[in-house]
Motif scaffolding. Sequence first.
Motif, PDB file in Angstrom:
ATOM      1  N   ALA A 146       0.829  -1.203   0.000  1.00  0.00           N
ATOM      2  CA  ALA A 146       0.000   0.000   0.000  1.00  0.00           C
ATOM      3  C   ALA A 146       0.864   1.255   0.000  1.00  0.00           C
ATOM      4  CB  ALA A 146      -0.931  -0.003   1.216  1.00  0.00           C
ATOM      5  N   TYR A 147       1.969   1.221   0.745  1.00  0.00           N
ATOM      6  CA  TYR A 147       2.876   2.367   0.814  1.00  0.00           C
ATOM      7  C   TYR A 147       3.526   2.634  -0.541  1.00  0.00           C
ATOM      8  CZ  TYR A 147       6.750   5.349   2.317  1.00  0.00           C
ATOM      9  OH  TYR A 147       7.648   6.384   2.445  1.00  0.00           O
ATOM     10  N   ALA A 148       3.801   1.567  -1.293  1.00  0.00           N
ATOM     11  CA  ALA A 148       4.509   1.700  -2.567  1.00  0.00           C
ATOM     12  C   ALA A 148       3.593   2.075  -3.722  1.00  0.00           C
ATOM     13  CB  ALA A 148       5.236   0.396  -2.901  1.00  0.00           C
ATOM     14  N   SER A 149       2.281   2.001  -3.513  1.00  0.00           N
ATOM     15  CA  SER A 149       1.346   2.187  -4.623  1.00  0.00           C
ATOM     16  C   SER A 149       0.809   3.613  -4.733  1.00  0.00           C
ATOM     17  CB  SER A 149       0.171   1.219  -4.474  1.00  0.00           C
ATOM     18  OG  SER A 149      -0.731   1.361  -5.558  1.00  0.00           O
ATOM     19  N   ARG A 150       0.634   4.055  -5.974  1.00  0.00           N
ATOM     20  CA  ARG A 150       0.010   5.347  -6.236  1.00  0.00           C
ATOM     21  C   ARG A 150      -1.497   5.210  -6.448  1.00  0.00           C
ATOM     22  NH1 ARG A 150       4.347   5.563  -9.957  1.00  0.00           N
ATOM     23  NH2 ARG A 150       2.851   5.386 -11.671  1.00  0.00           N
ATOM     24  N   VAL A 151      -1.973   3.976  -6.560  1.00  0.00           N
ATOM     25  CA  VAL A 151      -3.402   3.723  -6.779  1.00  0.00           C
ATOM     26  C   VAL A 151      -3.931   2.880  -5.624  1.00  0.00           C
ATOM     27  CG1 VAL A 151      -3.143   3.862  -9.279  1.00  0.00           C
ATOM     28  CG2 VAL A 151      -2.961   1.633  -8.154  1.00  0.00           C
ATOM     29  N   PRO A 152      -5.251   2.808  -5.455  1.00  0.00           N
ATOM     30  CA  PRO A 152      -5.807   2.043  -4.337  1.00  0.00           C
ATOM     31  C   PRO A 152      -5.394   0.576  -4.364  1.00  0.00           C
ATOM     32  CG  PRO A 152      -7.479   3.453  -5.324  1.00  0.00           C
ATOM     33  CD  PRO A 152      -6.296   3.508  -6.235  1.00  0.00           C
ATOM     34  N   VAL A 153      -5.059   0.048  -3.187  1.00  0.00           N
ATOM     35  CA  VAL A 153      -4.741  -1.367  -3.035  1.00  0.00           C
ATOM     36  C   VAL A 153      -5.913  -2.049  -2.346  1.00  0.00           C
ATOM     37  CG1 VAL A 153      -3.243  -3.036  -1.869  1.00  0.00           C
ATOM     38  CG2 VAL A 153      -2.247  -1.034  -2.980  1.00  0.00           C
ATOM     39  N   ILE A 154      -6.422  -3.107  -2.971  1.00  0.00           N
ATOM     40  CA  ILE A 154      -7.543  -3.877  -2.437  1.00  0.00           C
ATOM     41  C   ILE A 154      -7.006  -5.193  -1.899  1.00  0.00           C
ATOM     42  CG2 ILE A 154      -9.818  -4.838  -2.929  1.00  0.00           C
ATOM     43  CD1 ILE A 154      -9.554  -1.800  -3.418  1.00  0.00           C
ATOM     44  N   ALA A 155      -7.269  -5.480  -0.638  1.00  0.00           N
ATOM     45  CA  ALA A 155      -6.774  -6.698  -0.007  1.00  0.00           C
ATOM     46  C   ALA A 155      -7.705  -7.870  -0.292  1.00  0.00           C
ATOM     47  CB  ALA A 155      -6.634  -6.487   1.496  1.00  0.00           C
ATOM     48  N   ILE A 156      -7.109  -9.056  -0.476  1.00  0.00           N
ATOM     49  CA  ILE A 156      -7.894 -10.257  -0.744  1.00  0.00           C
ATOM     50  C   ILE A 156      -7.233 -11.451  -0.057  1.00  0.00           C
ATOM     51  CG2 ILE A 156      -6.637 -10.802  -2.888  1.00  0.00           C
ATOM     52  CD1 ILE A 156      -9.320 -11.805  -4.052  1.00  0.00           C
ATOM     53  N   GLY A 157      -8.031 -12.448   0.263  1.00  0.00           N
ATOM     54  CA  GLY A 157      -7.489 -13.690   0.780  1.00  0.00           C
ATOM     55  C   GLY A 157      -7.759 -13.944   2.238  1.00  0.00           C
ATOM     56  N   GLY A 158      -8.776 -14.761   2.534  1.00  0.00           N
ATOM     57  CA  GLY A 158      -9.064 -15.163   3.908  1.00  0.00           C
ATOM     58  C   GLY A 158      -9.597 -14.071   4.801  1.00  0.00           C
ATOM     59  N   ILE A 159     -10.074 -12.993   4.226  1.00  0.00           N
ATOM     60  CA  ILE A 159     -10.519 -11.846   5.025  1.00  0.00           C
ATOM     61  C   ILE A 159     -11.917 -12.096   5.599  1.00  0.00           C
ATOM     62  CG2 ILE A 159     -11.107  -9.386   4.961  1.00  0.00           C
ATOM     63  CD1 ILE A 159      -8.977  -9.099   2.764  1.00  0.00           C
ATOM     64  N   LYS A 160     -12.023 -11.938   6.918  1.00  0.00           N
ATOM     65  CA  LYS A 160     -13.290 -12.058   7.634  1.00  0.00           C
ATOM     66  C   LYS A 160     -13.715 -10.661   8.104  1.00  0.00           C
ATOM     67  CE  LYS A 160     -13.375 -16.633   7.572  1.00  0.00           C
ATOM     68  NZ  LYS A 160     -12.174 -16.862   6.757  1.00  0.00           N
ATOM     69  N   PRO A 161     -14.989 -10.493   8.461  1.00  0.00           N
ATOM     70  CA  PRO A 161     -15.444  -9.167   8.900  1.00  0.00           C
ATOM     71  C   PRO A 161     -14.599  -8.566  10.019  1.00  0.00           C
ATOM     72  CG  PRO A 161     -17.337 -10.557   8.481  1.00  0.00           C
ATOM     73  CD  PRO A 161     -16.124 -11.441   8.342  1.00  0.00           C
ATOM     74  N   HIS A 162     -14.132  -9.398  10.963  1.00  0.00           N
ATOM     75  CA  HIS A 162     -13.354  -8.849  12.075  1.00  0.00           C
ATOM     76  C   HIS A 162     -11.943  -8.431  11.653  1.00  0.00           C
ATOM     77  CE1 HIS A 162     -12.233 -13.185  12.221  1.00  0.00           C
ATOM     78  NE2 HIS A 162     -11.045 -12.717  12.593  1.00  0.00           N
ATOM     79  N   HIS A 163     -11.561  -8.740  10.414  1.00  0.00           N
ATOM     80  CA  HIS A 163     -10.260  -8.313   9.903  1.00  0.00           C
ATOM     81  C   HIS A 163     -10.295  -6.909   9.308  1.00  0.00           C
ATOM     82  CE1 HIS A 163      -9.273 -12.842   9.290  1.00  0.00           C
ATOM     83  NE2 HIS A 163      -8.651 -12.403  10.374  1.00  0.00           N
ATOM     84  N   ILE A 164     -11.483  -6.386   9.038  1.00  0.00           N
ATOM     85  CA  ILE A 164     -11.617  -5.143   8.271  1.00  0.00           C
ATOM     86  C   ILE A 164     -10.797  -4.010   8.882  1.00  0.00           C
ATOM     87  CG2 ILE A 164     -13.216  -3.377   7.435  1.00  0.00           C
ATOM     88  CD1 ILE A 164     -13.538  -6.062   6.028  1.00  0.00           C
ATOM     89  N   ARG A 165     -10.867  -3.833  10.194  1.00  0.00           N
ATOM     90  CA  ARG A 165     -10.174  -2.714  10.836  1.00  0.00           C
ATOM     91  C   ARG A 165      -8.661  -2.800  10.631  1.00  0.00           C
ATOM     92  NH1 ARG A 165     -11.608  -0.642  16.777  1.00  0.00           N
ATOM     93  NH2 ARG A 165     -13.343   0.112  15.517  1.00  0.00           N
ATOM     94  N   GLU A 166      -8.063  -3.981  10.866  1.00  0.00           N
ATOM     95  CA  GLU A 166      -6.609  -4.088  10.764  1.00  0.00           C
ATOM     96  C   GLU A 166      -6.134  -4.033   9.317  1.00  0.00           C
ATOM     97  OE1 GLU A 166      -5.980  -7.630  12.976  1.00  0.00           O
ATOM     98  OE2 GLU A 166      -6.233  -8.995  11.265  1.00  0.00           O
ATOM     99  N   VAL A 167      -6.946  -4.516   8.395  1.00  0.00           N
ATOM    100  CA  VAL A 167      -6.600  -4.434   6.977  1.00  0.00           C
ATOM    101  C   VAL A 167      -6.611  -2.976   6.527  1.00  0.00           C
ATOM    102  CG1 VAL A 167      -7.456  -4.947   4.659  1.00  0.00           C
ATOM    103  CG2 VAL A 167      -7.311  -6.768   6.358  1.00  0.00           C
TER     104      VAL A 167
END
Length: 225
Positions: free
Chosen positions: A99-120
Amino acid sequence: MEAFRKAGVPAEKIIVNDRLDVALAAGAGGVQLTESSVPLKQVRPFLRQLAAGCSVHEPAAVAHANEERADWILFGHIYDTASKPGRKPRGLETLQAAAYASRVPVIAIGGIKPHHIREVKAAGAKGVAVMSGIFASKDPAAAAASYQTAIKKEEINDMHIVVNGKSTPISLQELTIEELLASYSLQGKAVIVEINGHIVPKERLGLTTIQEGDRIEIVQFVGGG
């Protein structure tokens, strides 16, 4: 594609995975290119009005996707997931580096559960992509709703307004001017409230809802001589 349209999903909201030809033929809003797809720079002339995202798995690949003018980057997998058995997840630190290296939005994928949203989100992701978390659920609609609730909660926590020139976080989705005045112990006092350059009549203070980014000026009359 037709099923989504009949369900009321706007065509510009539909992103086709990998198949540029299908996206173009169906009038979709964009295409998601995988690492095995035709490189973005080769298909860019054919995209017309379509948006295009790239899937990457290492922070080092982010710069390349930026150079090819991707509109977003899909990065993962972040957590253990059944779709990648035996493969070590990238984790939050690697997501943060991407995310730090990107100039465009980074979308996270893989094993993400609702309780992960805040830390992601804290790691820099601008959104999440979910497959098995919804489609493998016994109740996909309820699962989707739980993700939506978690996302909206974080959006509310991230809202800011500007009050008398100072950026101020707000935690209520439906906050009125009257409630804002009460938080400053000004409810019922002689004040003039201006929101985005327009004075709010006294009788509208309890009816006017504050929106993200609103600029509010509060002028209080103080007696003296």
